[in-house]
Design a protein around this motif. Structure first.
Motif, mmCIF file in Angstrom:
data_model
loop_
_atom_site.group_PDB
_atom_site.id
_atom_site.type_symbol
_atom_site.label_atom_id
_atom_site.label_comp_id
_atom_site.label_asym_id
_atom_site.label_seq_id
_atom_site.Cartn_x
_atom_site.Cartn_y
_atom_site.Cartn_z
ATOM 1 N N ILE A 100 3.974 7.694 12.115
ATOM 2 C CA ILE A 100 3.028 7.363 11.051
ATOM 3 C C ILE A 100 3.090 5.885 10.694
ATOM 4 C CG2 ILE A 100 2.364 7.847 8.671
ATOM 5 C CD1 ILE A 100 1.805 10.145 10.565
ATOM 6 N N SER A 101 4.301 5.358 10.580
ATOM 7 C CA SER A 101 4.465 3.995 10.064
ATOM 8 C C SER A 101 4.260 2.924 11.123
ATOM 9 C CB SER A 101 5.855 3.850 9.437
ATOM 10 O OG SER A 101 6.032 2.570 8.895
ATOM 11 N N ASN A 102 4.837 3.111 12.308
ATOM 12 C CA ASN A 102 4.816 2.062 13.320
ATOM 13 C C ASN A 102 3.688 2.236 14.340
ATOM 14 O OD1 ASN A 102 7.037 1.144 11.979
ATOM 15 N ND2 ASN A 102 8.513 1.661 13.572
ATOM 16 N N TRP A 103 3.601 3.414 14.942
ATOM 17 C CA TRP A 103 2.645 3.603 16.028
ATOM 18 C C TRP A 103 1.214 3.698 15.511
ATOM 19 C CZ3 TRP A 103 5.963 7.865 18.832
ATOM 20 C CH2 TRP A 103 7.117 7.258 19.323
ATOM 21 N N LEU A 104 1.002 4.460 14.434
ATOM 22 C CA LEU A 104 -0.341 4.574 13.870
ATOM 23 C C LEU A 104 -0.634 3.503 12.830
ATOM 24 C CD1 LEU A 104 -0.654 8.457 13.451
ATOM 25 C CD2 LEU A 104 -1.465 7.023 15.326
ATOM 26 N N SER A 153 -1.378 3.363 3.388
ATOM 27 C CA SER A 153 -2.746 3.830 3.578
ATOM 28 C C SER A 153 -2.854 5.280 3.112
ATOM 29 C CB SER A 153 -3.156 3.728 5.051
ATOM 30 O OG SER A 153 -4.393 4.362 5.263
ATOM 31 N N VAL A 154 -3.988 5.610 2.516
ATOM 32 C CA VAL A 154 -4.197 6.980 2.062
ATOM 33 C C VAL A 154 -4.215 7.952 3.234
ATOM 34 C CG1 VAL A 154 -5.783 8.509 0.814
ATOM 35 C CG2 VAL A 154 -5.439 6.180 0.016
ATOM 36 N N TRP A 155 -4.557 7.459 4.424
ATOM 37 C CA TRP A 155 -4.571 8.320 5.602
ATOM 38 C C TRP A 155 -3.174 8.823 5.952
ATOM 39 C CZ3 TRP A 155 -8.770 10.503 7.153
ATOM 40 C CH2 TRP A 155 -10.001 9.885 6.946
ATOM 41 N N ALA A 156 -2.148 8.124 5.523
ATOM 42 C CA ALA A 156 -0.781 8.613 5.739
ATOM 43 C C ALA A 156 -0.499 9.870 4.941
ATOM 44 C CB ALA A 156 0.228 7.522 5.371
ATOM 45 N N LEU A 157 -1.296 10.116 3.892
ATOM 46 C CA LEU A 157 -1.163 11.333 3.096
ATOM 47 C C LEU A 157 -2.075 12.439 3.586
ATOM 48 C CD1 LEU A 157 -1.183 9.678 -0.459
ATOM 49 C CD2 LEU A 157 0.774 10.123 1.023
ATOM 50 N N MET A 185 7.743 8.147 1.493
ATOM 51 C CA MET A 185 8.111 7.454 2.725
ATOM 52 C C MET A 185 7.149 6.339 3.101
ATOM 53 S SD MET A 185 9.677 10.185 5.439
ATOM 54 C CE MET A 185 8.112 11.003 5.685
ATOM 55 N N PHE A 186 5.849 6.544 2.860
ATOM 56 C CA PHE A 186 4.861 5.652 3.443
ATOM 57 C C PHE A 186 4.074 4.816 2.429
ATOM 58 C CE2 PHE A 186 4.912 9.461 6.319
ATOM 59 C CZ PHE A 186 5.712 8.878 7.291
ATOM 60 N N ILE A 187 4.104 5.147 1.137
ATOM 61 C CA ILE A 187 3.285 4.448 0.151
ATOM 62 C C ILE A 187 4.178 3.649 -0.786
ATOM 63 C CG2 ILE A 187 1.526 4.676 -1.620
ATOM 64 C CD1 ILE A 187 0.606 5.539 1.145
ATOM 65 N N ASP A 188 4.047 2.340 -0.740
ATOM 66 C CA ASP A 188 4.766 1.449 -1.649
ATOM 67 C C ASP A 188 3.888 0.963 -2.799
ATOM 68 O OD1 ASP A 188 7.076 1.601 -0.058
ATOM 69 O OD2 ASP A 188 6.366 -0.020 1.245
ATOM 70 N N PRO A 241 1.870 1.299 -5.958
ATOM 71 C CA PRO A 241 1.744 2.322 -7.010
ATOM 72 C C PRO A 241 0.315 2.782 -7.248
ATOM 73 C CG PRO A 241 3.168 0.525 -7.728
ATOM 74 C CD PRO A 241 2.518 0.077 -6.462
ATOM 75 N N THR A 242 -0.672 1.946 -6.943
ATOM 76 C CA THR A 242 -2.062 2.347 -7.148
ATOM 77 C C THR A 242 -2.507 3.435 -6.179
ATOM 78 O OG1 THR A 242 -2.883 0.602 -5.671
ATOM 79 C CG2 THR A 242 -2.629 0.059 -8.011
ATOM 80 N N LYS A 243 -1.716 3.687 -5.145
ATOM 81 C CA LYS A 243 -2.046 4.726 -4.167
ATOM 82 C C LYS A 243 -1.111 5.926 -4.258
ATOM 83 C CE LYS A 243 -3.954 1.345 -0.928
ATOM 84 N NZ LYS A 243 -3.863 0.751 0.432
ATOM 85 N N HIS A 244 -0.328 6.004 -5.325
ATOM 86 C CA HIS A 244 0.559 7.142 -5.521
ATOM 87 C C HIS A 244 -0.228 8.361 -5.996
ATOM 88 C CE1 HIS A 244 4.535 4.705 -6.070
ATOM 89 N NE2 HIS A 244 4.134 4.775 -4.822
ATOM 90 N N PRO A 245 -0.030 9.538 -5.404
ATOM 91 C CA PRO A 245 -0.648 10.759 -5.932
ATOM 92 C C PRO A 245 0.074 11.230 -7.188
ATOM 93 C CG PRO A 245 0.729 11.271 -4.044
ATOM 94 C CD PRO A 245 0.719 9.774 -4.165
ATOM 95 N N LEU A 246 -0.451 12.271 -7.802
ATOM 96 C CA LEU A 246 0.125 12.762 -9.053
ATOM 97 C C LEU A 246 1.568 13.221 -8.878
ATOM 98 C CD1 LEU A 246 -2.784 14.784 -10.689
ATOM 99 C CD2 LEU A 246 -1.666 12.750 -11.607
ATOM 100 N N GLN A 247 1.853 13.879 -7.765
ATOM 101 C CA GLN A 247 3.209 14.381 -7.559
ATOM 102 C C GLN A 247 4.207 13.239 -7.425
ATOM 103 O OE1 GLN A 247 3.666 17.457 -8.017
ATOM 104 N NE2 GLN A 247 1.533 18.122 -7.911
ATOM 105 N N MET A 248 3.790 12.145 -6.806
ATOM 106 C CA MET A 248 4.664 10.983 -6.709
ATOM 107 C C MET A 248 4.816 10.327 -8.067
ATOM 108 S SD MET A 248 6.620 9.296 -4.797
ATOM 109 C CE MET A 248 7.489 7.738 -4.869
#
Length: 291
Positions: free
Chosen positions: A132-136, A141-145, A217-220, A222-229
């Motif tokens: 997810i992080s290196n190859w893609l 990115s929201v696509w990581a979720l 793991m993939f979102i640093d 904060p504006t892209k954090h979901p509710l659970q995060m």
């Protein structure tokens, strides 16, 4: 004369079963009730412990939470991820299951084994992170979720079992009339598969909505954090509520903010479940029968 003792024993067994189920349901409901009531309890009452009924009603926790910008950003991310991920996952899984259940597809067993193999041997966390992080290159990115939830081997297995119970004569009759496979799937197979589709939809919606590990793991940003995060951040940094970006001059208990956040995050799922409940059990039982 012999039926009366049997009727009495059957009635006693049914009554005992209902009592046990009632007590068990109450024990499962009490934690949710305590969380809900605690979110409406004043600060100095929360620190004393949970209560079945609030002795002092207060909306400070919700006022503090909803006046911040973070909760709305996180709610929007969760909605986008859940809707996009669920729709894409249901379409992808159902089409794959239709192919593997179709008796005229030559390599259906190879495809099924390729997917079911992942149920036995997982790739591991390191390989998953590198993919997810290196190859893609989907970090931050929201696509990581979204992408990790687009396919589930278990759900594909469940739908394949269901499609195999459908009579293949439906496909043959539609083919004779000149229908192509996409038309057969979406206009004939899809409408009569609502029980299992509703079940899979609920599974995917729960998985997308409750996911926080991928965000960790993939979102640093904060504006892209979901509710659970967001909830996890509040729980792990309970003494620092600046993360919520609120300007309200209120100092609620950190526990109260946590409880109100829990109520907000589980609310949509609670409202979604009653609409799918009538399909849920039927879809599980039909899809579990091997044809």
């Amino acid at each position: 004369m012999l039926t009366k003792p049997q009727d009495a024993s059957g009635w006693a067994l049914s009554a005992a079963a209902y009592v046990f189920i009632g007590i068990f349901s109450l024990l499962c409901f009490i934690p949710f009730w305590l969380v809900y009531i605690g979110s409406f309890t004043a600060e100095h009452q929360i620190v004393k412990g949970f209560q079945l009924l609030p002795t002092e009603f207060s909306l400070d926790s919700y006022r503090f939470l909803l006046q911040g910008s973070q909760v709305y950003r996180s709610a929007w991310v969760s909605i986008v991820v859940t809707v996009t991920g669920t729709v894409g996952a249901v379409l992808l899984t159902s089409m794959f299951a239709y192919v593997t259940a179709h008796p005229r597809v030559k390599y259906r067993n190879v495809l099924a084994f390729y997917i079911y193999f992942t149920m036995l041997f997982a790739p591991g966390l390191v390989g998953y992170y590198l993919l997810i992080s290196n190859w893609l290159d989907l970090r931050d990115s929201v696509w990581a979720l979204i992408l990790p939830h687009l396919f589930s081997a278990f759900n594909a297995f469940l739908m394949t079992s269901y499609f195999r119970t459908l009579p293949f004569e439906l496909n043959e009759a539609a083919t004779v009339d000149g229908a192509h496979e996409l038309y057969i799937f979406f206009r004939i197979i899809w409408p009569i598969s609502m029980p299992v589709i509703a079940t899979i939809t609920l599974f995917y919606a729960l998985s997308c909505w409750n996911d926080w590990f991928n965000a960790l793991m993939f979102i640093d940003d904060p504006t892209k954090h979901p509710l659970q995060m967001m909830l996890r951040r509040i729980v792990s940094t309970s003494q620092n509520l600046d993360y919520l970006n609120t300007n309200v001059n209120i100092s609620p208990a950190a526990a109260g903010v946590q409880l109100s956040t829990v109520c907000i995050t589980i609310g949509p799922i609670i409202f979604l479940y009653p609409f799918l409940q009538r399909y849920f059990i039927k879809g599980m039982t039909i899809g579990a029968v091997k044809g």
